[in-house]
Design a protein around this motif. Sequence first.
Motif, mmCIF file in Angstrom:
data_model
loop_
_atom_site.group_PDB
_atom_site.id
_atom_site.type_symbol
_atom_site.label_atom_id
_atom_site.label_comp_id
_atom_site.label_asym_id
_atom_site.label_seq_id
_atom_site.Cartn_x
_atom_site.Cartn_y
_atom_site.Cartn_z
ATOM 1 N N LEU A 334 12.686 15.141 56.961
ATOM 2 C CA LEU A 334 11.618 13.982 56.311
ATOM 3 C C LEU A 334 11.563 12.949 57.779
ATOM 4 C CD1 LEU A 334 13.035 12.868 52.892
ATOM 5 C CD2 LEU A 334 11.198 14.650 53.499
ATOM 6 N N ALA A 335 10.902 11.725 57.442
ATOM 7 C CA ALA A 335 9.903 10.729 58.405
ATOM 8 C C ALA A 335 11.254 9.833 58.597
ATOM 9 C CB ALA A 335 9.237 10.403 58.279
ATOM 10 N N ALA A 336 11.179 9.920 60.262
ATOM 11 C CA ALA A 336 12.410 7.693 59.739
ATOM 12 C C ALA A 336 11.497 6.948 60.110
ATOM 13 C CB ALA A 336 13.514 7.898 61.113
ATOM 14 N N GLY A 337 11.874 6.113 59.230
ATOM 15 C CA GLY A 337 11.201 4.716 59.180
ATOM 16 C C GLY A 337 11.867 3.636 60.232
ATOM 17 N N PHE A 338 13.069 3.777 60.626
ATOM 18 C CA PHE A 338 13.955 3.509 62.053
ATOM 19 C C PHE A 338 13.289 3.587 63.596
ATOM 20 C CE2 PHE A 338 16.534 5.874 59.684
ATOM 21 C CZ PHE A 338 16.997 5.528 60.468
ATOM 22 N N ASP A 339 13.507 3.055 64.491
ATOM 23 C CA ASP A 339 14.010 3.362 65.526
ATOM 24 C C ASP A 339 15.316 3.608 65.843
ATOM 25 O OD1 ASP A 339 11.457 3.547 66.471
ATOM 26 O OD2 ASP A 339 11.284 1.722 66.927
ATOM 27 N N TRP A 340 16.167 4.347 66.810
ATOM 28 C CA TRP A 340 17.190 4.995 66.389
ATOM 29 C C TRP A 340 17.545 4.632 68.396
ATOM 30 C CZ3 TRP A 340 21.614 3.302 63.925
ATOM 31 C CH2 TRP A 340 22.374 3.466 64.212
ATOM 32 N N PRO A 341 17.170 4.032 69.018
ATOM 33 C CA PRO A 341 16.976 4.369 70.655
ATOM 34 C C PRO A 341 18.582 4.223 70.727
ATOM 35 C CG PRO A 341 16.810 1.777 69.712
ATOM 36 C CD PRO A 341 16.644 2.609 69.190
ATOM 37 N N ARG A 342 19.924 4.452 70.959
ATOM 38 C CA ARG A 342 20.681 4.274 71.216
ATOM 39 C C ARG A 342 21.826 5.449 70.102
ATOM 40 N NH1 ARG A 342 19.403 -0.429 71.951
ATOM 41 N NH2 ARG A 342 20.454 -1.621 70.270
ATOM 42 N N PRO A 343 21.648 6.843 70.134
ATOM 43 C CA PRO A 343 22.883 7.402 69.154
ATOM 44 C C PRO A 343 24.023 7.833 70.281
ATOM 45 C CG PRO A 343 21.056 8.809 71.071
ATOM 46 C CD PRO A 343 20.543 6.703 71.048
ATOM 47 N N ASP A 344 24.623 8.045 69.033
ATOM 48 C CA ASP A 344 26.269 8.050 69.899
ATOM 49 C C ASP A 344 25.959 10.425 70.259
ATOM 50 O OD1 ASP A 344 29.083 6.924 69.408
ATOM 51 O OD2 ASP A 344 29.446 9.138 69.102
ATOM 52 N N LYS A 345 27.900 10.116 71.123
ATOM 53 C CA LYS A 345 27.823 11.142 71.694
ATOM 54 C C LYS A 345 27.990 11.732 70.632
ATOM 55 C CE LYS A 345 28.639 9.008 76.618
ATOM 56 N NZ LYS A 345 30.657 9.861 77.225
ATOM 57 N N ALA A 394 10.564 13.545 62.773
ATOM 58 C CA ALA A 394 11.136 14.582 61.609
ATOM 59 C C ALA A 394 12.306 14.483 61.852
ATOM 60 C CB ALA A 394 10.723 15.749 61.759
ATOM 61 N N VAL A 395 13.619 14.074 60.922
ATOM 62 C CA VAL A 395 14.941 13.953 61.194
ATOM 63 C C VAL A 395 14.755 14.630 60.040
ATOM 64 C CG1 VAL A 395 15.181 11.661 62.352
ATOM 65 C CG2 VAL A 395 15.153 11.601 60.074
ATOM 66 N N ARG A 396 16.801 15.399 59.629
ATOM 67 C CA ARG A 396 17.095 16.092 58.908
ATOM 68 C C ARG A 396 17.677 15.563 57.724
ATOM 69 N NH1 ARG A 396 21.874 18.872 56.801
ATOM 70 N NH2 ARG A 396 21.491 21.258 56.252
ATOM 71 N N PHE A 397 17.137 15.080 56.686
ATOM 72 C CA PHE A 397 17.945 14.003 55.558
ATOM 73 C C PHE A 397 19.114 15.170 54.384
ATOM 74 C CE2 PHE A 397 16.772 12.207 51.129
ATOM 75 C CZ PHE A 397 17.748 11.755 51.052
ATOM 76 N N ILE A 398 20.218 14.965 54.867
ATOM 77 C CA ILE A 398 20.833 15.251 53.210
ATOM 78 C C ILE A 398 20.903 14.580 52.123
ATOM 79 C CG2 ILE A 398 22.877 16.783 52.494
ATOM 80 C CD1 ILE A 398 23.365 17.458 55.225
ATOM 81 N N PRO A 399 20.245 14.935 50.738
ATOM 82 C CA PRO A 399 20.888 14.293 49.413
ATOM 83 C C PRO A 399 21.867 13.905 49.054
ATOM 84 C CG PRO A 399 18.362 15.303 49.662
ATOM 85 C CD PRO A 399 19.319 16.032 50.537
#
Length: 405
Positions: A334-345, A394-399
């Motif tokens: 699904l499409a992300a509705g936000f930015d995630w510029p600093r992900p964790d390792k 696009a990101v992976r979403f688990i309901p």
Amino acid sequence: MSDTPPKPFKPLTPLEDALASLLAQVQPLTATETLPTAQLRGRVLASDLVSPVDVPPEDNSAMDGYALRAADAGAELPVTQRIPAGSAPAPLAAGEAARIFTGAQVPPGADTVVMQEFTELVDGRLRITQPVKAGQHVRRRGEDVRAGTVVLPAGTRLDAVSLGLAATAGAAELMVTRRPRVALFSTGDELVMPGEPLPPGAIYNSNRFTLRALLEGLGCEVIDLGIVPDQLDATRAALREAASQADLILTSGGVSVGEEDHLRPAVQAEGQLDLWAIAIKPGKPFAYGRVGEAHFIGLPGNPMSSVVTFFVLVRPALLKLQGATKLAPRGYQLAAGFDWPRPDKRREFLRVRLDDAGHLALLGNQGSGVLTSAFFADGLLDNPPGQAFSAGDAVRFIPFAELLA
């Protein structure tokens, strides 16, 4: 200053490796029981269900209308019989029609059903007002299930649809794997049960309620041993009691290396232990071992860490213990509705909700102790280690509907 060199840093274990190692230790239970089909929602089928009958057992009508031969549709036809569902029709002669209702058996000699909306009766004789196609509105014998075929394979986790399918094949009872027995307890002198006064420094024990509900949702028989004091002897006694009754011991809290974390030495004294630091966020501390014949799993104490590690590690282990063949939840792009510029390792499981535009919105506080974010979320965004993304990607979403099923 000590001359002892510091211990080398142990890299975090990738989730895939931890899960593979855990599942390698778990073998399905062999004990089974046969119970009425209506009682088996959430249980795992222990043997193939083979249908002894065709479904449907005879050609039947998909509509209220008239059964006839397609070749006779251009003529006015006498209506010679009335066929409600559940009755045995007489053969239909050429040049005749039969009044028929949805689900009723098509009479021998007829090959077509015409909807009543496209007919009229003139002086007691049937006239067809629309073109007719041979075979229309007839559900053929065995078109759903053929006798002798496997309706449900062993390892199926039974839900509403599969239970209905079993009933369609005439199965009044089914053989399923017995329920896993899971002993559950929490550790921590700071834990207080809801309804009791809350002293300074104490917190209410939410994990006990969350984990018990998750276990029961997976068809487990829960042996609730309550809260165990932060004492080595008490923890060892609780482990022995749990191992004498359960297939799996599940705990929350106390799997770190602090002076008041007694689970690690207690499990090592009573059995064997592997302590892993999993490369996920939230939920890094995780322990697996054996106490007697029972599996031991120790979850972190923070509520969201406990929930996430349950979903990604405990859930598939319990499903395998029951002999289920589908262990992984279904994820969706699904499409992300936000930015995630600093992900964790580490691999991140972010609590998100689905907005009206079909995008994933981030819940505000992603802290490992914030259980309210899970309440307002629709599921988890499964983000690979170090993966930045922008709104629209696009990101992976688990309901949660997949994880709680």
